[in-house]
Design a protein around this motif. Structure first.
Motif, PDB file in Angstrom:
ATOM      1  N   ASP A   8       0.868  -1.172   0.000  1.00 34.30           N
ATOM      2  CA  ASP A   8       0.000   0.000   0.000  1.00 34.30           C
ATOM      3  C   ASP A   8       0.910   1.229   0.000  1.00 34.30           C
ATOM      4  O   ASP A   8       1.070   1.903   1.013  1.00 34.30           O
ATOM      5  N   PRO A   9       1.547   1.509  -1.123  1.00 32.57           N
ATOM      6  CA  PRO A   9       2.659   2.466  -1.132  1.00 32.57           C
ATOM      7  C   PRO A   9       2.238   3.921  -1.021  1.00 32.57           C
ATOM      8  O   PRO A   9       1.213   4.343  -1.564  1.00 32.57           O
ATOM      9  N   ASP A  10       3.021   4.672  -0.293  1.00 36.85           N
ATOM     10  CA  ASP A  10       2.939   6.125  -0.288  1.00 36.85           C
ATOM     11  C   ASP A  10       3.995   6.608  -1.272  1.00 36.85           C
ATOM     12  O   ASP A  10       5.175   6.691  -0.951  1.00 36.85           O
ATOM     13  N   MET A  11       3.562   6.907  -2.478  1.00 37.58           N
ATOM     14  CA  MET A  11       4.508   7.206  -3.541  1.00 37.58           C
ATOM     15  C   MET A  11       5.298   8.485  -3.263  1.00 37.58           C
ATOM     16  O   MET A  11       6.436   8.627  -3.703  1.00 37.58           O
ATOM     17  N   TYR A  12       4.713   9.406  -2.513  1.00 41.24           N
ATOM     18  CA  TYR A  12       5.437  10.648  -2.243  1.00 41.24           C
ATOM     19  C   TYR A  12       6.588  10.409  -1.269  1.00 41.24           C
ATOM     20  O   TYR A  12       7.646  11.039  -1.369  1.00 41.24           O
ATOM     21  N   SER A  13       6.406   9.468  -0.332  1.00 43.15           N
ATOM     22  CA  SER A  13       7.529   9.081   0.525  1.00 43.15           C
ATOM     23  C   SER A  13       8.579   8.342  -0.282  1.00 43.15           C
ATOM     24  O   SER A  13       9.787   8.490  -0.063  1.00 43.15           O
ATOM     25  N   MET A  14       8.112   7.556  -1.231  1.00 44.94           N
ATOM     26  CA  MET A  14       9.029   6.797  -2.071  1.00 44.94           C
ATOM     27  C   MET A  14       9.843   7.717  -2.978  1.00 44.94           C
ATOM     28  O   MET A  14      10.973   7.421  -3.337  1.00 44.94           O
ATOM     29  N   ILE A  15       9.252   8.850  -3.337  1.00 39.06           N
ATOM     30  CA  ILE A  15       9.990   9.830  -4.123  1.00 39.06           C
ATOM     31  C   ILE A  15      11.243  10.267  -3.376  1.00 39.06           C
ATOM     32  O   ILE A  15      12.342  10.329  -3.940  1.00 39.06           O
ATOM     33  N   LYS A  23      21.861  11.761  -8.597  1.00 42.80           N
ATOM     34  CA  LYS A  23      22.662  12.971  -8.750  1.00 42.80           C
ATOM     35  C   LYS A  23      22.121  13.864  -9.861  1.00 42.80           C
ATOM     36  O   LYS A  23      22.253  15.083  -9.816  1.00 42.80           O
ATOM     37  N   SER A  24      21.523  13.247 -10.870  1.00 39.65           N
ATOM     38  CA  SER A  24      21.028  14.013 -12.007  1.00 39.65           C
ATOM     39  C   SER A  24      19.688  14.677 -11.672  1.00 39.65           C
ATOM     40  O   SER A  24      18.735  14.015 -11.268  1.00 39.65           O
ATOM     41  N   LYS A  25      19.592  15.982 -11.847  1.00 44.93           N
ATOM     42  CA  LYS A  25      18.332  16.690 -11.608  1.00 44.93           C
ATOM     43  C   LYS A  25      17.252  16.237 -12.580  1.00 44.93           C
ATOM     44  O   LYS A  25      16.075  16.192 -12.243  1.00 44.93           O
ATOM     45  N   ARG A  26      17.674  15.897 -13.789  1.00 43.46           N
ATOM     46  CA  ARG A  26      16.711  15.461 -14.806  1.00 43.46           C
ATOM     47  C   ARG A  26      16.054  14.149 -14.397  1.00 43.46           C
ATOM     48  O   ARG A  26      14.841  13.981 -14.513  1.00 43.46           O
ATOM     49  N   PHE A  27      16.855  13.191 -13.875  1.00 46.43           N
ATOM     50  CA  PHE A  27      16.295  11.920 -13.439  1.00 46.43           C
ATOM     51  C   PHE A  27      15.446  12.101 -12.189  1.00 46.43           C
ATOM     52  O   PHE A  27      14.457  11.403 -11.983  1.00 46.43           O
ATOM     53  N   LYS A  28      15.837  13.017 -11.323  1.00 45.48           N
ATOM     54  CA  LYS A  28      15.022  13.301 -10.129  1.00 45.48           C
ATOM     55  C   LYS A  28      13.640  13.807 -10.532  1.00 45.48           C
ATOM     56  O   LYS A  28      12.622  13.385  -9.994  1.00 45.48           O
ATOM     57  N   LYS A  29      13.617  14.701 -11.496  1.00 42.93           N
ATOM     58  CA  LYS A  29      12.348  15.256 -11.961  1.00 42.93           C
ATOM     59  C   LYS A  29      11.481  14.184 -12.614  1.00 42.93           C
ATOM     60  O   LYS A  29      10.257  14.119 -12.384  1.00 42.93           O
ATOM     61  N   LEU A  30      12.114  13.315 -13.421  1.00 38.53           N
ATOM     62  CA  LEU A  30      11.379  12.233 -14.068  1.00 38.53           C
ATOM     63  C   LEU A  30      10.805  11.270 -13.030  1.00 38.53           C
ATOM     64  O   LEU A  30       9.637  10.870 -13.115  1.00 38.53           O
ATOM     65  N   THR A  31      11.607  10.900 -12.031  1.00 34.36           N
ATOM     66  CA  THR A  31      11.153   9.978 -10.991  1.00 34.36           C
ATOM     67  C   THR A  31       9.987  10.570 -10.214  1.00 34.36           C
ATOM     68  O   THR A  31       9.010   9.872  -9.902  1.00 34.36           O
ATOM     69  N   LYS A  32      10.067  11.849  -9.886  1.00 36.45           N
ATOM     70  CA  LYS A  32       8.971  12.507  -9.170  1.00 36.45           C
ATOM     71  C   LYS A  32       7.689  12.498 -10.002  1.00 36.45           C
ATOM     72  O   LYS A  32       6.591  12.285  -9.472  1.00 36.45           O
ATOM     73  N   SER A  33       7.827  12.722 -11.302  1.00 38.41           N
ATOM     74  CA  SER A  33       6.647  12.729 -12.181  1.00 38.41           C
ATOM     75  C   SER A  33       6.000  11.355 -12.247  1.00 38.41           C
ATOM     76  O   SER A  33       4.769  11.222 -12.194  1.00 38.41           O
ATOM     77  N   ILE A  34       6.825  10.313 -12.356  1.00 30.75           N
ATOM     78  CA  ILE A  34       6.307   8.945 -12.413  1.00 30.75           C
ATOM     79  C   ILE A  34       5.605   8.585 -11.107  1.00 30.75           C
ATOM     80  O   ILE A  34       4.481   8.062 -11.108  1.00 30.75           O
ATOM     81  N   CYS A  35       6.248   8.862  -9.980  1.00 33.95           N
ATOM     82  CA  CYS A  35       5.661   8.536  -8.677  1.00 33.95           C
ATOM     83  C   CYS A  35       4.371   9.314  -8.457  1.00 33.95           C
ATOM     84  O   CYS A  35       3.388   8.779  -7.928  1.00 33.95           O
ATOM     85  N   GLY A  36       4.370  10.589  -8.854  1.00 36.58           N
ATOM     86  CA  GLY A  36       3.166  11.399  -8.700  1.00 36.58           C
ATOM     87  C   GLY A  36       2.011  10.867  -9.530  1.00 36.58           C
ATOM     88  O   GLY A  36       0.861  10.822  -9.078  1.00 36.58           O
ATOM     89  N   LEU A  37       2.300  10.445 -10.762  1.00 39.85           N
ATOM     90  CA  LEU A  37       1.268   9.883 -11.638  1.00 39.85           C
ATOM     91  C   LEU A  37       0.671   8.620 -11.034  1.00 39.85           C
ATOM     92  O   LEU A  37      -0.551   8.441 -10.992  1.00 39.85           O
TER      93      LEU A  37
END
Length: 269
Positions: free
Chosen positions: A177-184, A192-206
């Protein structure tokens, strides 16, 4: 998949419920249960790989077999015969490519629906693979990709819970029962990459915003765990609709009830 089928066959037999299994994996080997139809009678990966005119490797051979199968659905129709009201498990190949960017499994689903089958996909993910946030997100994306491609109801199952250590079971609880925002936060802290951080946040948020993928735990040593998975599948396909039907034990809005019940019995032992 074969372990899942074996578990369900044994469970259904214990309930006095008829169940049939169809093997659709042309690379399968041995089964611990009888099959009513076996694709290897039509075509087999080893034969394709040994054909000097084709010269396929394992993956290419499997794709060739499944495309050949798609052009010969009449074999499956004849093998199924008259199976009205029967519960049929179709044991399919595990290669994810067949469910993401190749049309054969979608064609199979459409053909079964034309034959008036009520179809539910059961997507299996090894729990031992899902104990890290990155791997969990990858598993969710694979499940979501199959769901979108096949366009059928899908039950996502985290298998082999009985093989996890107590520590791993406790760790994996948050993934049911995941809390995706905590997982972010867990995921992006090591990026380290800001681009990958942004992509991961978008995926988890979706995933979190739409609640499209959730997993049920399957412990083959626990009859209640098996029964909960079967109840969800039954509810999805309305199996036995003429009978008084019970909804699954937990609903999406009360997912924590299943998590608490399972882990109370298994983590603190």
């Amino acid at each position: 998949q074969s372990t899942y089928c074996s578990t369900m066959v044994q469970h259904c037999e214990a309930l006095g419920r008829a169940v049939q299994v169809v093997n659709l994996d042309p690379a399968a080997e041995l089964f611990s249960y009888p099959v009513m139809a076996d694709i290897r009678e039509l075509i087999e990966v080893d034969d394709v790989m040994e054909d000097d005119s084709l010269r396929f490797g394992p993956n290419g051979g499997l794709v060739f077999c499944m495309e050949y199968f798609a052009n010969n659905f009449s074999w499956l129709e004849e093998s199924l015969g008259h199976v009205e009201d029967d519960y049929v498990l179709f044991d399919c190949p595990g290669q994810i490519e067949l469910y993401t960017h190749l049309p054969v499994m979608k064609q199979l689903v459409e053909q079964l629906q034309q034959w008036e089958f009520r179809v539910c996909g059961v997507f299996l993910v090894d729990s031992q693979f899902m104990v890290e946030s990155f791997k969990f997100i990858s598993g969710i994306l694979a499940a979501l990709s199959a769901m979108i491609s096949l366009e059928i109801p899908q039950i996502n199952v985290m298998t082999k819970m009985d093989l996890l250590s107590k520590k791993a079971k406790k760790e994996i609880e948050k993934y049911l029962d995941p809390d995706m925002y905590s997982m972010i936060e867990d995921s992006t802290n090591i990026l380290k990459s800001k681009r990958f951080k942004k992509l991961t946040k978008s995926i988890c948020g979706l995933i979190d915003d739409y609640g499209m993928v959730r997993f049920l735990p399957l412990d083959r040593s626990d009859e209640e765990s098996i029964n909960i998975v079967l109840q969800h599948i039954d509810f999805t396909i309305q199996y036995g609709e003429d009978l008084e039907f019970k909804e699954p034990k937990e609903c999406d809005e009360d997912k924590s009830a299943l998590v608490d019940e399972y882990f109370q019995d298994h983590v603190d032992e």
